[in-house]
Design a protein around this motif. Structure first.
Motif, PDB file in Angstrom:
ATOM      1  N   UNK A 177       0.839  -1.199   0.000  1.00  0.00           N
ATOM      2  CA  UNK A 177       0.000   0.000   0.000  1.00  0.00           C
ATOM      3  C   UNK A 177       0.872   1.247   0.000  1.00  0.00           C
ATOM      4  N   UNK A 178       0.366   2.367  -0.502  1.00  0.00           N
ATOM      5  CA  UNK A 178       1.131   3.622  -0.421  1.00  0.00           C
ATOM      6  C   UNK A 178       1.356   3.999   1.043  1.00  0.00           C
ATOM      7  N   UNK A 179       2.390   4.738   1.297  1.00  0.00           N
ATOM      8  CA  UNK A 179       2.659   5.205   2.662  1.00  0.00           C
ATOM      9  C   UNK A 179       1.452   5.963   3.203  1.00  0.00           C
ATOM     10  N   UNK A 180       1.013   5.578   4.386  1.00  0.00           N
ATOM     11  CA  UNK A 180      -0.086   6.264   5.036  1.00  0.00           C
ATOM     12  C   UNK A 180      -1.460   5.720   4.684  1.00  0.00           C
ATOM     13  N   UNK A 181      -1.547   4.791   3.719  1.00  0.00           N
ATOM     14  CA  UNK A 181      -2.819   4.185   3.343  1.00  0.00           C
ATOM     15  C   UNK A 181      -2.973   2.857   4.071  1.00  0.00           C
ATOM     16  N   UNK A 182      -4.157   2.622   4.604  1.00  0.00           N
ATOM     17  CA  UNK A 182      -4.377   1.433   5.429  1.00  0.00           C
ATOM     18  C   UNK A 182      -5.710   0.778   5.059  1.00  0.00           C
ATOM     19  N   UNK A 358      -4.150   0.959  -6.836  1.00  0.00           N
ATOM     20  CA  UNK A 358      -5.315   0.106  -7.065  1.00  0.00           C
ATOM     21  C   UNK A 358      -5.974  -0.153  -5.716  1.00  0.00           C
ATOM     22  N   UNK A 359      -7.275   0.113  -5.623  1.00  0.00           N
ATOM     23  CA  UNK A 359      -8.032  -0.119  -4.393  1.00  0.00           C
ATOM     24  C   UNK A 359      -9.054  -1.214  -4.662  1.00  0.00           C
ATOM     25  N   UNK A 360      -8.951  -2.326  -3.929  1.00  0.00           N
ATOM     26  CA  UNK A 360      -9.839  -3.474  -4.107  1.00  0.00           C
ATOM     27  C   UNK A 360     -10.563  -3.768  -2.801  1.00  0.00           C
ATOM     28  N   UNK A 361     -11.897  -3.784  -2.860  1.00  0.00           N
ATOM     29  CA  UNK A 361     -12.688  -4.032  -1.656  1.00  0.00           C
ATOM     30  C   UNK A 361     -13.717  -5.119  -1.928  1.00  0.00           C
ATOM     31  N   UNK A 362     -14.270  -5.696  -0.859  1.00  0.00           N
ATOM     32  CA  UNK A 362     -15.296  -6.714  -1.017  1.00  0.00           C
ATOM     33  C   UNK A 362     -15.989  -7.004   0.293  1.00  0.00           C
ATOM     34  N   UNK A 363     -17.174  -7.573   0.192  1.00  0.00           N
ATOM     35  CA  UNK A 363     -17.925  -8.047   1.357  1.00  0.00           C
ATOM     36  C   UNK A 363     -18.165  -9.534   1.155  1.00  0.00           C
ATOM     37  N   UNK A 379      -5.894 -12.094  -7.519  1.00  0.00           N
ATOM     38  CA  UNK A 379      -6.092 -11.415  -8.796  1.00  0.00           C
ATOM     39  C   UNK A 379      -5.710  -9.940  -8.702  1.00  0.00           C
ATOM     40  N   UNK A 380      -6.139  -9.280  -7.635  1.00  0.00           N
ATOM     41  CA  UNK A 380      -5.781  -7.873  -7.447  1.00  0.00           C
ATOM     42  C   UNK A 380      -4.262  -7.720  -7.339  1.00  0.00           C
ATOM     43  N   UNK A 381      -3.608  -8.642  -6.648  1.00  0.00           N
ATOM     44  CA  UNK A 381      -2.153  -8.584  -6.518  1.00  0.00           C
ATOM     45  C   UNK A 381      -1.473  -8.772  -7.868  1.00  0.00           C
ATOM     46  N   UNK A 382      -2.007  -9.688  -8.682  1.00  0.00           N
ATOM     47  CA  UNK A 382      -1.401  -9.940  -9.989  1.00  0.00           C
ATOM     48  C   UNK A 382      -1.504  -8.713 -10.890  1.00  0.00           C
ATOM     49  N   UNK A 383      -2.661  -8.073 -10.919  1.00  0.00           N
ATOM     50  CA  UNK A 383      -2.825  -6.903 -11.778  1.00  0.00           C
ATOM     51  C   UNK A 383      -1.989  -5.719 -11.287  1.00  0.00           C
ATOM     52  N   UNK A 384      -1.987  -5.509  -9.969  1.00  0.00           N
ATOM     53  CA  UNK A 384      -1.165  -4.412  -9.442  1.00  0.00           C
ATOM     54  C   UNK A 384       0.316  -4.670  -9.705  1.00  0.00           C
ATOM     55  N   UNK A 385       0.711  -5.937  -9.616  1.00  0.00           N
ATOM     56  CA  UNK A 385       2.106  -6.284  -9.876  1.00  0.00           C
ATOM     57  C   UNK A 385       2.471  -6.043 -11.334  1.00  0.00           C
ATOM     58  N   UNK A 392      -4.143  -1.441  -2.260  1.00  0.00           N
ATOM     59  CA  UNK A 392      -4.790  -1.421  -0.947  1.00  0.00           C
ATOM     60  C   UNK A 392      -6.031  -2.303  -1.041  1.00  0.00           C
ATOM     61  N   UNK A 393      -6.160  -3.252  -0.110  1.00  0.00           N
ATOM     62  CA  UNK A 393      -7.308  -4.146  -0.103  1.00  0.00           C
ATOM     63  C   UNK A 393      -8.021  -4.070   1.241  1.00  0.00           C
ATOM     64  N   UNK A 394      -9.337  -4.208   1.206  1.00  0.00           N
ATOM     65  CA  UNK A 394     -10.139  -4.224   2.437  1.00  0.00           C
ATOM     66  C   UNK A 394     -11.337  -5.136   2.210  1.00  0.00           C
TER      67      UNK A 394
END
Length: 403
Positions: A177-182, A358-363, A379-385, A392-394
């Protein structure tokens, strides 16, 4: 015949096991499809691949709809029909340039609507594993390798893919994640489809945001549905509770209208003066109550059947190619909500705009003990890579935290 079908099952089951490196197994699918001895076998290869990759769907669908497992099994098979039909229709016994051309058409059709709506388990996902950081060039090289796998040169293509995988795997590091993003994971339980976060859940989530701020986070990303039904009252709750807290929030909720609802990402930017030079206050646009909240993103592709129901009113709206990026906290954000992490065109469209993160979220309350969330994360990791950008994922899922 059995060997081809078994191979399709391996590419789907192993490739979509939930670990990003495993996506590399998908490179073998075009060869199994192209060299199948008949159209029927090619269709069975595609079916085995799809069913293996989506094997968590029966249990997940049964949990979501509160129905017997038979309902989930029916949806599992039904979801595969379009994937199988495209692969079967475009299979050709002719060699030479015919096979790569046909597979190129298959790959494109399964990447964009309407067929791409169920374009899960697309082998192009391997691009981020084979060529991390190569961006569009890596995507193009992977596409060429997929086409080469349908020709007599497949051993060469397989060798190149294997070498690329070995080099990548030896130094694989998930995007950060970018610095400061959680990203804040939660584990709230929902009892039925369509349920949103209630008042108690939202207060608990707000406490987590405040804790993150106290630990130095400047931007908190929350899971899908974390803000419940987004109304003026909900906005006032979040704005009042976070007043004076030095943190920006990307949350999510449902914005209802007479014809259904939008699954949205919501932004709250409430900074003291010390943050203004960093987070470009000119990007703030008020929404509704004027408390600094705004709708950042409306989901392009909600989950078909369970959310997106074009045959009726009351379901989630699909915006397909709208709002591929948004500006928040000084960065250009590529958003992916839940189902969008499993298909191709949303992320590809977003990357055209050179996002910073890239911000990926889900419920994932309904996924139970399946590997659905693991596949989404991978999948999110592969595309960001592939594009060399932070991630950032949540997620709201079992194993998160509600403190």
């Amino acid at each position: 015949m059995a060997a081809f079908v078994a191979g399709g099952a391996v590419t789907g089951t192993v490739g979509w096991s939930g670990h990003p490196l495993a996506f590399a197994f998908g490179i073998a699918l075009p060869a199994l499809w192209a060299f199948a001895p008949s159209r029927t076998v090619a269709a069975l290869v595609a079916l085995a691949h799809f069913l293996g990759a989506s094997r968590g769907l029966p249990e997940g669908a049964s949990n979501f709809f509160g129905a017997q497992l038979a309902i989930g099994l029916g949806l599992w098979v039904a979801a595969s029909l379009m994937f199988v039909a495209v692969h079967a229709a475009l299979w050709t016994p002719r060699g030479g340039w015919h096979r790569p051309l046909c597979f190129a058409i298959v790959a494109v059709l399964m990447s964009v609507p309407p067929f791409g709506i169920v374009g899960w388990a697309h082998p192009i996902t391997a691009a981020g594993i084979l060529f991390p950081g190569w961006a569009w060039f890596g995507l193009a090289v992977t596409f060429v390798l997929l086409l080469a796998m349908t020709t007599r040169a497949w051993p060469v293509a397989a060798g190149i893919a294997t070498l690329a995988f070995a080099l990548s795997a030896s130094s694989w590091t998930p995007p950060r994640a970018p610095d400061g993003w959680n990203g804040i994971d939660t584990a709230f339980r929902f009892e039925r489809a369509g349920q949103q976060a209630d008042f108690a859940q939202q207060l608990a989530t707000i406490r987590m945001v405040k804790t993150a701020a106290g630990e130095g986070a400047r931007v908190a990303v929350l899971p899908e549905s974390a803000m419940g039904f987004w109304t003026a009252t909900t906005e006032r709750l979040w704005s009042d509770e976070l007043a004076g807290v030095d943190i920006a929030v990307i949350g999510a909720g449902a914005l209802v209208d007479p014809d259904g609802y939008d699954n949205v990402m919501v932004g709250l930017e409430q900074f003291q003066e010390k943050w203004e030079p960093v987070f470009r206050p000119e990007l703030r646009r008020n929404h509704r109550s004027g408390q600094g909240a705004r709708i950042l993103y409306r989901e392009r592709m909600p989950v078909p059947v369970s959310m997106w129901q074009p045959w009726s009113t009351g379901g989630a709206h699909a915006h397909f190619f709208a709002n591929p990026v948004y500006e928040f906290a000084g960065l250009t954000v590529a958003p992916l909500i839940c189902y969008e992490q499993l298909i191709v065109w949303p992320v590809i469209q977003s990357m055209v705009f050179s996002p910073d993160v890239l911000v990926a979220t889900g419920n994932a309350w309904w996924t139970g003990g399946t590997n659905i969330v693991a596949i989404q994360r991978a999948s999110a990791e592969a595309w960001a890579s592939l594009f060399g950008i932070p991630l950032v994922m949540a997620f709201n899922e079992p194993g998160g935290r509600n403190d």
